[in-house]
Design an enzyme around this catalytic site. Sequence first.
Site, PDB file in Angstrom:
ATOM      1  N   VAL A 110     -35.380  72.965  24.514  1.00 43.08           N
ATOM      2  CA  VAL A 110     -35.769  73.013  25.928  1.00 43.08           C
ATOM      3  C   VAL A 110     -35.702  74.456  26.421  1.00 43.08           C
ATOM      4  CG1 VAL A 110     -35.271  72.187  28.258  1.00 43.08           C
ATOM      5  CG2 VAL A 110     -34.937  70.656  26.286  1.00 43.08           C
ATOM      6  N   LYS A 111     -36.864  74.937  26.867  1.00 41.69           N
ATOM      7  CA  LYS A 111     -36.960  76.325  27.339  1.00 41.69           C
ATOM      8  C   LYS A 111     -36.686  76.335  28.850  1.00 41.69           C
ATOM      9  CE  LYS A 111     -40.041  80.169  26.149  1.00 41.69           C
ATOM     10  NZ  LYS A 111     -41.439  80.500  25.818  1.00 41.69           N
ATOM     11  N   VAL A 112     -35.740  77.169  29.240  1.00 39.66           N
ATOM     12  CA  VAL A 112     -35.254  77.188  30.624  1.00 39.66           C
ATOM     13  C   VAL A 112     -35.331  78.622  31.157  1.00 39.66           C
ATOM     14  CG1 VAL A 112     -33.251  76.691  32.092  1.00 39.66           C
ATOM     15  CG2 VAL A 112     -33.634  75.332  30.022  1.00 39.66           C
TER      16      VAL A 112
END
Length: 213
Positions: free
Chosen positions: A81-83
Amino acid sequence: MKLFLDSANIDQVKEIASWGVLDGVTTNPSLVAKEGKDFKETVLALCKLVPCVSAQVTATEFDDMVKQGEEYASWHKHVVVKVPMTTEGLKAIHYFTQHGIKTNTTLVFSVPQAILAAKAGATMISPFIGRLDDIGEDGMGLIAEIMEVWHHQQFTTEVLVASTRHPRHIVDAAALGAHICTIPYEVFKKLPQHPLTDSGLKKFLQDWEKTKK
Ligand code: G3P
């Protein structure tokens, strides 16, 4: 150093993966929009090709980031998950880490941001070097500083050099000990090329033909 392709184009990923050198893929909302395909279908197709696929949340508040990220992570075990590097993002990274979800902190442009993301538990951080170069700053200098800090600290967070623009960026990232480099398709295609390889092979094949006369 692991090599990732910075692309949401399935054909491009298939092609580079077929070389046997691809460790993962990074996507972002701009790359996904460029392809005009369904996001979930794209991510799932990428997950079949490589063991690590960054999928970026578009929510900006903690609760919504968590909801979106948990959904992405439920799609496939290869999803990271890219945040974005915001304070809401840091809270989300901390939450995901506590719940066994891998994260990639995006839009990192400074050493303090890199340290905070690592402290929050990010699996990887993405300093954008090309965009720093674009505004007259020293992108690779940032990687050098981060790697120096990492050398003295116990961070397990991997440094993923992003926003690369040319083959020299990949060489310099490797020489600095960066863990991962994500590379646009056009730059990746340049990596195996050298004019002396082409002319050398041509000569070998010409000489080989002579043995048949
Ligand atoms: O995917 C993140 C990063 O690599 C974007 O690169 O070329 O849009 O600055 P760029």
